[in-house]
Design a protein around this motif. Structure first.
Motif: not given
Length: 298
Positions: A82-87, A108, A110
């Motif tokens: 998971w793209n935690y920053q984007k989330q 969301y 990767i």
């Protein structure tokens, strides 16, 4: 198209992309395609195991995906994460605007090589490189995913295999692979080629090289590999050495050029000493033979 024609087509396709296959490689690739089985490739470093997978993908018009295994590699690095920053950014925006946002959607996530290869719509080739460096749990997971033709990602769902995928696994025998892995795969061992085949490989990569230079370099490389050195020269090293000699304006491998360019093929001091001993012994024998010839004429 009959079997012979299919085998000839594989041979021709590989040669057209610069790979000179042996008969057992051609048959193994044919069987992999017909039986839909993975191919396990083992052999010494530098014999072209990874190159075989890349060139097969190129020759057969398949999109290439690679999982480079190493000690400690994880599920996330193989499948995706998971793209935690984007989330977090999306959640913050939705809080500010007073709206709801589902941050557990595919956009969301990767995707890493295994998942990318599975969901690719075009025929693909997946290389699991140096699988012996990954632990048994990772090996088991990969076998399960390939066997079931499915990958499940928590909070995202299950992804089915969407294409006719071809799978290669390479190993340098750093650890013993699971029996299940060997049972499921076709097997091929790639060793250093015999001199005639290596010369053919060199000609395909350096077509402008003089035939005499190719022959003497390949024969010397084969003698060097038999010295019991730590790192045997790869096929790539043979090609690089010939290119180096030609770049220096030479058309043969004389003693001085050999010593000056030895670093192209030899990568540590102990091996270098053994090769230089070989060169000096050959030079000494040549001088002795020349001396004997002069005395006999006299």
């Amino acid at each position: 198209m009959n079997t012979t024609e299919k085998l000839d087509k594989i041979d021709t396709s590989l040669r057209n992309v610069g790979y000179i296959p042996s008969r057992d490689i051609i048959i193994t690739l044919f069987l992999s395609s017909e039986l839909k089985k993975p191919v396990l490739v083992e052999g010494p470093p530098g014999t072209g195991k990874t190159l075989l997978a890349k060139k097969t993908a190129e020759a057969l018009g398949r999109e290439f995906f690679r999982i480079q295994c190493y000690e400690g590699i994880t599920f996330e690095q193989i499948v995706g994460e998971w793209n935690y920053q984007k989330q977090l950014l999306s959640l913050e925006k939705s809080r500010i605007h007073g709206s709801d946002e589902d941050v557990f959607r595919e956009d969301y996530f990767i995707k890493r090589p295994l998942l990318s290869a599975f969901i690719n719509e075009k025929p693909s080739l997946l290389l699991i490189d140096e699988i012996d460096k990954a632990d048994e749990e990772v090996e088991s997971f990969l076998l399960q995913a390939l066997g079931e033709k499915q990958i499940t990602v928590n909070d995202l769902g299950t992804f089915d295999l969407r294409n006719d995928i071809m799978v290669f696994l390479t190993s340098n025998s750093q650890r013993n692979l699971l029996d299940e892995t060997r049972d499921r795969c076709l097997y091929i061992h790639i060793d250093y080629p015999d001199p005639e085949r290596e010369m053919e490989i060199v000609r395909s990569h350096v077509p402008s090289a003089p035939e005499g230079l190719i022959r003497e370099t390949v024969m010397l490389i084969n003698r060097i590999r038999g010295l019991g050195i730590i790192k045997k020269p790869s096929i790539r090293a043979t090609v690089d050495w010939i290119r180096t000699i030609m770049a220096l304006g030479k058309d043969s491998l004389d003693s001085d050029t050999l010593k000056e360019t030895l670093g192209v093929v030899i990568k540590n001091r102990a091996d270098e000493a053994k090769v230089l001993d070989l060169v000096e012994s050959v030079e000494g024998k040549d001088e002795e033979d020349n001396s004997s010839l002069k005395h006999s004429k006299g």
